[in-house]
Design a protein around this motif. Structure first.
Motif, PDB file in Angstrom:
ATOM      1  N   TYR A   1       0.838  -1.198   0.000  1.00  0.00           N
ATOM      2  CA  TYR A   1       0.000   0.000   0.000  1.00  0.00           C
ATOM      3  C   TYR A   1       0.876   1.252   0.000  1.00  0.00           C
ATOM      4  N   ILE A   2       1.874   1.263   0.879  1.00  0.00           N
ATOM      5  CA  ILE A   2       2.755   2.430   0.948  1.00  0.00           C
ATOM      6  C   ILE A   2       3.523   2.587  -0.354  1.00  0.00           C
TER       7      ILE A   2
ATOM      8  N   PHE B   1      12.847  14.749  -6.077  1.00  0.00           N
ATOM      9  CA  PHE B   1      12.430  13.561  -6.837  1.00  0.00           C
ATOM     10  C   PHE B   1      13.218  12.333  -6.379  1.00  0.00           C
ATOM     11  N   ARG B   2      14.527  12.494  -6.162  1.00  0.00           N
ATOM     12  CA  ARG B   2      15.346  11.355  -5.705  1.00  0.00           C
ATOM     13  C   ARG B   2      14.896  10.875  -4.329  1.00  0.00           C
ATOM     14  N   ALA B   3      14.476  11.812  -3.462  1.00  0.00           N
ATOM     15  CA  ALA B   3      14.015  11.415  -2.131  1.00  0.00           C
ATOM     16  C   ALA B   3      12.768  10.544  -2.212  1.00  0.00           C
ATOM     17  N   VAL B   4      11.802  10.972  -3.033  1.00  0.00           N
ATOM     18  CA  VAL B   4      10.584  10.171  -3.211  1.00  0.00           C
ATOM     19  C   VAL B   4      10.911   8.839  -3.872  1.00  0.00           C
ATOM     20  N   ASN B   5      11.808   8.858  -4.840  1.00  0.00           N
ATOM     21  CA  ASN B   5      12.199   7.636  -5.539  1.00  0.00           C
ATOM     22  C   ASN B   5      12.837   6.629  -4.582  1.00  0.00           C
ATOM     23  N   GLN B   6      13.668   7.114  -3.662  1.00  0.00           N
ATOM     24  CA  GLN B   6      14.311   6.228  -2.693  1.00  0.00           C
ATOM     25  C   GLN B   6      13.285   5.635  -1.727  1.00  0.00           C
ATOM     26  N   ARG B   7      12.301   6.442  -1.337  1.00  0.00           N
ATOM     27  CA  ARG B   7      11.249   5.906  -0.467  1.00  0.00           C
ATOM     28  C   ARG B   7      10.463   4.814  -1.184  1.00  0.00           C
ATOM     29  N   TYR B   8      10.199   5.039  -2.462  1.00  0.00           N
ATOM     30  CA  TYR B   8       9.471   4.036  -3.246  1.00  0.00           C
ATOM     31  C   TYR B   8      10.269   2.741  -3.358  1.00  0.00           C
ATOM     32  N   VAL B   9      11.550   2.857  -3.651  1.00  0.00           N
ATOM     33  CA  VAL B   9      12.400   1.671  -3.781  1.00  0.00           C
ATOM     34  C   VAL B   9      12.458   0.910  -2.461  1.00  0.00           C
ATOM     35  N   ALA B  10      12.546   1.638  -1.339  1.00  0.00           N
ATOM     36  CA  ALA B  10      12.618   0.985  -0.030  1.00  0.00           C
ATOM     37  C   ALA B  10      11.356   0.172   0.256  1.00  0.00           C
ATOM     38  N   GLU B  11      10.198   0.715  -0.083  1.00  0.00           N
ATOM     39  CA  GLU B  11       8.948  -0.015   0.149  1.00  0.00           C
ATOM     40  C   GLU B  11       8.804  -1.201  -0.796  1.00  0.00           C
ATOM     41  N   VAL B  12       9.244  -1.047  -2.035  1.00  0.00           N
ATOM     42  CA  VAL B  12       9.205  -2.178  -2.971  1.00  0.00           C
ATOM     43  C   VAL B  12      10.114  -3.297  -2.485  1.00  0.00           C
TER      44      VAL B  12
ATOM     45  N   PHE C   1      10.853  -8.805  -0.178  1.00  0.00           N
ATOM     46  CA  PHE C   1      11.300  -9.666   0.935  1.00  0.00           C
ATOM     47  C   PHE C   1      10.175 -10.575   1.400  1.00  0.00           C
ATOM     48  N   HIS C   2       8.985 -10.010   1.635  1.00  0.00           N
ATOM     49  CA  HIS C   2       7.873 -10.829   2.135  1.00  0.00           C
ATOM     50  C   HIS C   2       7.422 -11.840   1.104  1.00  0.00           C
ATOM     51  N   ASP C   3       7.434 -11.467  -0.172  1.00  0.00           N
ATOM     52  CA  ASP C   3       7.055 -12.401  -1.233  1.00  0.00           C
ATOM     53  C   ASP C   3       8.071 -13.537  -1.336  1.00  0.00           C
ATOM     54  N   SER C   4       9.350 -13.202  -1.226  1.00  0.00           N
ATOM     55  CA  SER C   4      10.404 -14.222  -1.295  1.00  0.00           C
ATOM     56  C   SER C   4      10.348 -15.149  -0.095  1.00  0.00           C
ATOM     57  N   ALA C   5       9.971 -14.614   1.076  1.00  0.00           N
ATOM     58  CA  ALA C   5       9.873 -15.445   2.275  1.00  0.00           C
ATOM     59  C   ALA C   5       8.814 -16.524   2.098  1.00  0.00           C
ATOM     60  N   VAL C   6       7.711 -16.187   1.432  1.00  0.00           N
ATOM     61  CA  VAL C   6       6.660 -17.172   1.171  1.00  0.00           C
ATOM     62  C   VAL C   6       7.180 -18.276   0.254  1.00  0.00           C
ATOM     63  N   SER C   7       7.849 -17.897  -0.825  1.00  0.00           N
ATOM     64  CA  SER C   7       8.362 -18.883  -1.788  1.00  0.00           C
ATOM     65  C   SER C   7       9.377 -19.807  -1.125  1.00  0.00           C
ATOM     66  N   ALA C   8      10.282 -19.226  -0.333  1.00  0.00           N
ATOM     67  CA  ALA C   8      11.305 -20.041   0.328  1.00  0.00           C
ATOM     68  C   ALA C   8      10.676 -20.998   1.338  1.00  0.00           C
TER      69      ALA C   8
ATOM     70  N   MET D   1      -1.255 -11.302  -5.391  1.00  0.00           N
ATOM     71  CA  MET D   1      -2.047 -10.543  -6.346  1.00  0.00           C
ATOM     72  C   MET D   1      -3.263  -9.927  -5.665  1.00  0.00           C
ATOM     73  N   PHE D   2      -3.883 -10.704  -4.750  1.00  0.00           N
ATOM     74  CA  PHE D   2      -5.024 -10.197  -4.004  1.00  0.00           C
ATOM     75  C   PHE D   2      -4.645  -8.972  -3.180  1.00  0.00           C
ATOM     76  N   GLN D   3      -3.518  -9.062  -2.487  1.00  0.00           N
ATOM     77  CA  GLN D   3      -3.121  -7.946  -1.639  1.00  0.00           C
ATOM     78  C   GLN D   3      -2.870  -6.692  -2.470  1.00  0.00           C
ATOM     79  N   ALA D   4      -2.196  -6.860  -3.611  1.00  0.00           N
ATOM     80  CA  ALA D   4      -1.983  -5.715  -4.498  1.00  0.00           C
ATOM     81  C   ALA D   4      -3.320  -5.189  -5.017  1.00  0.00           C
ATOM     82  N   GLY D   5      -4.253  -6.109  -5.312  1.00  0.00           N
ATOM     83  CA  GLY D   5      -5.556  -5.695  -5.797  1.00  0.00           C
ATOM     84  C   GLY D   5      -6.373  -4.988  -4.738  1.00  0.00           C
ATOM     85  N   PHE D   6      -6.339  -5.492  -3.491  1.00  0.00           N
ATOM     86  CA  PHE D   6      -7.062  -4.834  -2.407  1.00  0.00           C
ATOM     87  C   PHE D   6      -6.519  -3.431  -2.162  1.00  0.00           C
ATOM     88  N   THR D   7      -5.202  -3.296  -2.283  1.00  0.00           N
ATOM     89  CA  THR D   7      -4.610  -1.966  -2.165  1.00  0.00           C
ATOM     90  C   THR D   7      -5.176  -1.045  -3.245  1.00  0.00           C
TER      91      THR D   7
END
Length: 363
Positions: A214-215, A250-261, A266-273, A327-333
């Motif tokens: 969401y963030i 712009f770089r500040a916002v971009n860095q915040r976006y990258v950090a949240e992505v 990480f959480h998606d990879s934790a599920v797969s592992a 996909m559901f979580q992204a869709g609910f967001t």
């Protein structure tokens, strides 16, 4: 002109959140417009799941036939070559059925998703163009573009590939479990019981994924908004020599976006592992307990071979379910974000337009 957006977390806490079920119900009226398409797509999941669950049985029967163990009645009086030919033909038939039905079902599923997406996009466009001018004064154009494009695309996937895909995974697990219990209930019970703690762990990781997602999407909206403002107002940016300052913002916002992505990754990879580890552990348990039962003449090699395949296939739907859940979580967001726009009041009301937009509020 261009401003640095405030921290997203603060904005999120101010808005009350609807639960996932209520968010999902907002899409149901759009699916009802193509009810027959949705029904056929769901019904086709049943034969696809059944033939998928039968295939390990055939492999197990082939092993039993080779080792001269107990087999199906129509194979008992046949030679090894004849039995293998029959099983190979049946296996090929299940593959063809699964392929043909799977292609048709996937086509209908994607068609349904596109129809839902088109309906939501049209209603959102009609609603936005009916809002007061002051709404556009306080809402950057870049954020609206994100709502009308990427967010709406995510909504169609929630019902088509998401909801119907999860039904497919559930059907697969149910039929696999039924066939396993028909073979050997002890091994089947162990594998089924392993599903519960794994599912709980997946749900936890997916909840964390949704928070970060969401963030991340809010930061993406800020990024698009800042980009649009700078490009459309490039003459003012250059006139006041704000290139460097706006670039830093712009770089500040971009860095915040990258950090949240990165958090979502990480959480998606934790599920797969986790699922990969549990799948291997399940096969190891089947081999250990199955080998012990074989030594006690309580299990045949054919049944053990079938269970090894079932141990793999039982967790494949769960792995796919986890991907659909992401996909559901992204869709609910996306639903939350589109809902924020659809809840904006229309000051000059058109009865005809209100009737057309009633689908969104019906959930």
């Amino acid at each position: 002109m261009t401003r640095l957006s405030p921290p997203i977390d603060a904005n999120r806490k101010e808005r009350p959140r609807e639960n996932d079920w209520r968010l999902f119900l907002r899409l149901v009226p759009y699916a009802r417009r193509s009810g027959r398409l949705a029904l056929v797509s769901i019904l086709l999941l049943i034969p696809v799941s059944i033939v998928g669950a039968i295939q390990p049985l055939m492999v197990g029967q082939a092993v039993s036939l080779i080792r001269q163990e107990q087999t199906w009645f129509f194979l008992q009086e046949r030679s090894l070559a004849e039995g293998i030919h029959i099983l190979s033909g049946l296996l090929l038939l299940t593959i063809i059925i699964r392929l043909v039905f799977g292609i048709i079902q996937k086509f209908l599923e994607e068609t349904l998703g596109q129809r839902i997406t088109a309906g939501i996009r049209e209603d959102l466009f009609d609603h936005v163009t009916s809002l007061a001018v002051r709404f556009f004064d306080r809402t950057p154009v870049g954020k609206l573009i994100t709502r009308l494009t990427s967010d709406v695309e995510a909504l169609g996937l929630v019902f088509s590939s998401g909801a119907i895909g999860i039904l497919n995974d559930l059907f697969s697990m149910v039929f696999i479990a039924l066939f396993m219990f028909s073979l050997q209930w002890q091994l089947a019970l162990i594998l089924v019981l392993m599903l519960f703690p794994v599912t709980a762990l997946i749900v936890y990781f997916q909840q964390q994924y949704r928070k970060a997602n969401y963030i991340a999407r809010e930061e993406l909206s800020s990024l698009n908004s800042m980009l649009q403002e700078n490009i459309s107002g490039i003459n003012i940016v250059q006139l006041f020599r704000r290139e460097q300052l706006n670039g830093e913002m712009f770089r500040a916002v971009n860095q915040r976006y990258v950090a949240e992505v990165d958090k979502t990754i990480f959480h998606d990879s934790a599920v797969s592992a986790t699922l990969e580890w549990v799948s291997l552990a399940a096969i190891a348990i089947v081999l250990w307990l199955g080998g012990w039962l074989i030594l006690k003449d309580a299990l045949s090699f054919g049944v053990l071979s079938a269970f090894i395949l079932y141990a793999q296939r039982l967790f494949n739907p769960l792995r796919q379910f986890a991907e659909k859940f992401t996909m559901f979580q992204a869709g609910f967001t996306a639903i939350e974000r589109v809902n924020d726009i659809m809840n904006e009041p229309i000051e000059i009301r058109d009865p005809v337009l209100e009737e057309e937009l009633g689908s969104w509020g019906a959930g």
